[in-house]
Scaffold this motif. Structure first.
Motif, short mmCIF file in Angstrom:
data_model
loop_
_atom_site.label_atom_id
_atom_site.label_comp_id
_atom_site.label_asym_id
_atom_site.label_seq_id
_atom_site.Cartn_x
_atom_site.Cartn_y
_atom_site.Cartn_z
N ALA A 290 8.82 8.56 -1.29
CA ALA A 290 7.57 7.63 -1.16
C ALA A 290 7.81 6.74 0.29
O ALA A 290 8.88 6.55 0.43
N THR B 68 7.43 -2.23 5.79
CA THR B 68 7.32 -0.74 5.51
C THR B 68 8.70 -0.61 4.90
O THR B 68 9.84 -1.38 5.16
N GLN C 12 9.17 4.71 -11.08
CA GLN C 12 7.93 5.62 -11.50
C GLN C 12 8.28 7.16 -10.91
O GLN C 12 7.77 7.84 -11.71
N LYS D 121 8.51 1.58 -7.75
CA LYS D 121 7.89 2.89 -7.27
C LYS D 121 9.23 3.86 -7.65
O LYS D 121 8.98 4.92 -8.26
N LEU E 200 0.88 -1.33 -0.02
CA LEU E 200 -0.06 -0.08 0.03
C LEU E 200 1.06 1.19 0.17
O LEU E 200 1.84 1.26 0.61
N ASP E 201 0.41 2.27 -0.54
CA ASP E 201 1.14 3.58 -0.58
C ASP E 201 0.84 4.12 0.68
O ASP E 201 -0.32 3.76 1.42
N TYR E 202 1.59 4.77 1.53
CA TYR E 202 1.45 5.21 2.85
C TYR E 202 0.56 6.65 2.74
O TYR E 202 0.43 7.26 1.88
N THR E 203 -0.05 6.48 3.84
CA THR E 203 -1.23 7.59 4.39
C THR E 203 -0.91 8.10 5.93
O THR E 203 -0.07 7.29 6.48
N LEU F 227 8.28 12.39 2.14
CA LEU F 227 7.39 12.83 1.32
C LEU F 227 7.40 14.02 0.47
O LEU F 227 7.42 14.14 -0.83
N LEU G 93 6.00 2.95 1.29
CA LEU G 93 5.36 2.00 1.27
C LEU G 93 5.23 1.03 2.31
O LEU G 93 5.77 1.06 3.36
#
Length: 153
Positions: free
Chosen positions: A52, A65, A106, A103, A7-10, A47, A54
């Motif tokens: 990024a 992570t 990207q 990532k 998942l992408d971090y929030t 960020l 993960l």
């Protein structure tokens, strides 16, 4: 069989991001100033500069992570990689590493680097499996650093 989801971090992930990293760091070393900065304020130190984070989810729990830190000129550092001891040996580190490489591409990276320690043999084996190679170790903000590895993308 459970599947690992990357998942992408929030911002809601910050306590787990910190806990996973603090767990392994304090098991082998001591927390240092750069650790506290990145783990307490990942938005500011990872960020916002263009990096990024993960997160790996297994059986509904966040168990791993890693972060990508922009170093400039298409180089990113793979950092803050951690997998909970209860989830080690399940391929989660490899899945995180592969996702981080993807990532990084990207984000425009042409090279990934990482700093580590020779005591962390399972981690070093994982990095070799992902294609990283040893390079000379420069000065580092971490006292524990005695290994540097690179991967050309």
């Amino acid at each position: 069989m459970s599947v690992t989801r990357i998942l992408d971090y929030t911002p809601a992930h910050q306590p787990v991001f910190r806990a996973l990293n603090e767990e392994w760091i304090t098991q082998y070393f001591v927390m240092e100033a750069p650790d506290y900065q990145m783990l307490d304020e990942p938005e500011r130190y990872i960020l916002e500069p263009g990096g990024a984070i993960l997160m790996a989810e297994y059986q509904g729990q966040l168990v791993g992570t890693c972060a990508l830190l922009p170093e400039g000129h298409g180089v990113f550092e793979l950092a803050k990689m951690a997998v909970s001891p209860k989830a080690q040996g399940l391929g989660i580190g490899f899945a995180l590493g592969q996702a981080a490489i993807s990532k990084a591409r990207q984000l425009g990276a042409h090279q990934l680097e990482l700093l580590s320690n020779s005591r962390l043999e399972p981690a070093l084996a994982l990095y070799h499996k992902l294609g990283f190679r040893h390079v000379p170790v420069p000065a580092s903000p971490y006292q524990r650093t005695d290994v540097k590895m690179m991967l050309d993308l």
